[in-house]
Design a protein around this motif. Structure first.
Motif, PDB file in Angstrom:
ATOM      1  N   ALA A 173      -6.235   1.404 -22.854  1.00  0.00           N
ATOM      2  CA  ALA A 173      -7.296   0.766 -22.545  1.00  0.00           C
ATOM      3  C   ALA A 173      -8.075   0.982 -21.133  1.00  0.00           C
ATOM      4  CB  ALA A 173      -7.168  -0.689 -22.678  1.00  0.00           C
ATOM      5  N   MET A 174      -8.918   2.832 -21.487  1.00  0.00           N
ATOM      6  CA  MET A 174      -9.317   3.025 -20.234  1.00  0.00           C
ATOM      7  C   MET A 174     -10.631   3.472 -20.392  1.00  0.00           C
ATOM      8  SD  MET A 174      -6.779   5.224 -18.483  1.00  0.00           S
ATOM      9  CE  MET A 174      -4.899   4.314 -18.775  1.00  0.00           C
ATOM     10  N   VAL A 175     -10.555   3.626 -19.029  1.00  0.00           N
ATOM     11  CA  VAL A 175     -12.743   3.799 -18.152  1.00  0.00           C
ATOM     12  C   VAL A 175     -11.881   5.552 -17.501  1.00  0.00           C
ATOM     13  CG1 VAL A 175     -14.624   3.797 -16.833  1.00  0.00           C
ATOM     14  CG2 VAL A 175     -13.474   1.752 -18.428  1.00  0.00           C
ATOM     15  N   LYS A 176     -12.832   6.483 -18.832  1.00  0.00           N
ATOM     16  CA  LYS A 176     -12.990   7.648 -17.870  1.00  0.00           C
ATOM     17  C   LYS A 176     -13.804   8.876 -18.128  1.00  0.00           C
ATOM     18  CE  LYS A 176     -11.403   9.210 -22.443  1.00  0.00           C
ATOM     19  NZ  LYS A 176     -10.142   9.687 -23.518  1.00  0.00           N
ATOM     20  N   GLY A 177     -13.928   9.550 -17.453  1.00  0.00           N
ATOM     21  CA  GLY A 177     -14.819  10.471 -17.190  1.00  0.00           C
ATOM     22  C   GLY A 177     -14.045  11.934 -18.421  1.00  0.00           C
ATOM     23  N   THR A 178     -15.137  12.882 -18.442  1.00  0.00           N
ATOM     24  CA  THR A 178     -14.753  14.047 -19.209  1.00  0.00           C
ATOM     25  C   THR A 178     -15.183  15.060 -18.446  1.00  0.00           C
ATOM     26  OG1 THR A 178     -14.444  12.813 -21.144  1.00  0.00           O
ATOM     27  CG2 THR A 178     -13.876  15.182 -20.807  1.00  0.00           C
ATOM     28  N   LYS A 179     -14.979  16.386 -18.301  1.00  0.00           N
ATOM     29  CA  LYS A 179     -16.005  17.303 -18.431  1.00  0.00           C
ATOM     30  C   LYS A 179     -15.587  18.582 -18.739  1.00  0.00           C
ATOM     31  CE  LYS A 179     -18.757  19.993 -15.824  1.00  0.00           C
ATOM     32  NZ  LYS A 179     -20.065  20.116 -15.584  1.00  0.00           N
ATOM     33  N   PHE A 180     -16.696  18.845 -19.307  1.00  0.00           N
ATOM     34  CA  PHE A 180     -16.414  20.288 -20.182  1.00  0.00           C
ATOM     35  C   PHE A 180     -16.878  21.183 -19.954  1.00  0.00           C
ATOM     36  CE2 PHE A 180     -16.407  16.750 -23.300  1.00  0.00           C
ATOM     37  CZ  PHE A 180     -15.509  16.850 -23.812  1.00  0.00           C
TER      38      PHE A 180
END
Length: 187
Positions: A173-180
């Motif tokens: 169970a995570m809060v995350k950011g993703t960069k493309f």
């Protein structure tokens, strides 16, 4: 505690560094790897969610990504690659991705992402800016096509996102950011 956090970060970095590598080969070889991955992922998506075939058929574009992710206690990290097909312009853009998150989790998984863009602006914004933030919770126990996972779909404005696990064992169970970002070597 600082040593445990540093060791965790180091292990995550080393593990992720090799998980989603495209490996050696020419630019054409790497593009073909991505095109083959796209074909396989879309086949799996159509098999498990047949209604998505019509959705992708009428959408102005879509993206397909392969990602490897590792979760160690309070941190998660991942890396991957994929492509965006802009059906309006006919252009394919090859891209990379990296993600990081905090929360609770443990495990490693290899998963796929399909993004359906419902407007030309959504495609352009994604290729140009490439950031996403959000949270996710999932459970996966899958290897060699056996086992199971629980995933869903999400809607972000003009984008529908589908995810599914290829292989892995994870509970998170995570809060995350993703960069493309655009892969300069392949474009």
């Amino acid at each position: 505690m600082k040593n445990i956090l540093f060791l965790t970060f180091l292990l995550v970095s080393l593990a992720i560094g090799g998980c989603a590598s495209m490996g050696e080969g020419s630019v054409d070889d790497k593009r073909q790897i991505l095109l083959d991955m796209e074909r396989e992922v879309l086949s799996e998506l159509y098999r498990t969610k047949p209604d998505t075939r019509a959705q992708l058929g009428t959408a102005p574009g879509y993206a397909v990504f392969s990602n490897a992710n590792i979760n160690l206690l309070f941190f998660a990290a991942g890396t991957g690659y994929g492509l965006v097909n802009d059906k309006v312009t006919g252009k394919t853009t090859y891209m990379n991705m990296a993600e990081g998150g905090v929360g609770l989790g443990f495990g490693v998984k290899d998963y796929r992402i399909v993004m359906v863009f419902h407007s030309a602006d959504a495609i352009n914004d994604f290729v140009t800016n490439g950031w996403t933030f959000g949270g996710n919770a999932d459970a996966s126990a899958k290897a060699s096509g056996k086992g199971g996972s629980v995933e869903g779909e999400a809607y972000y404005g003009d984008v529908t996102v589908y995810t599914f696990t290829e292989n892995g064992l994870a509970l998170q169970a995570m809060v995350k950011g993703t960069k493309f970002w655009v892969d300069k070597e392949l474009n």
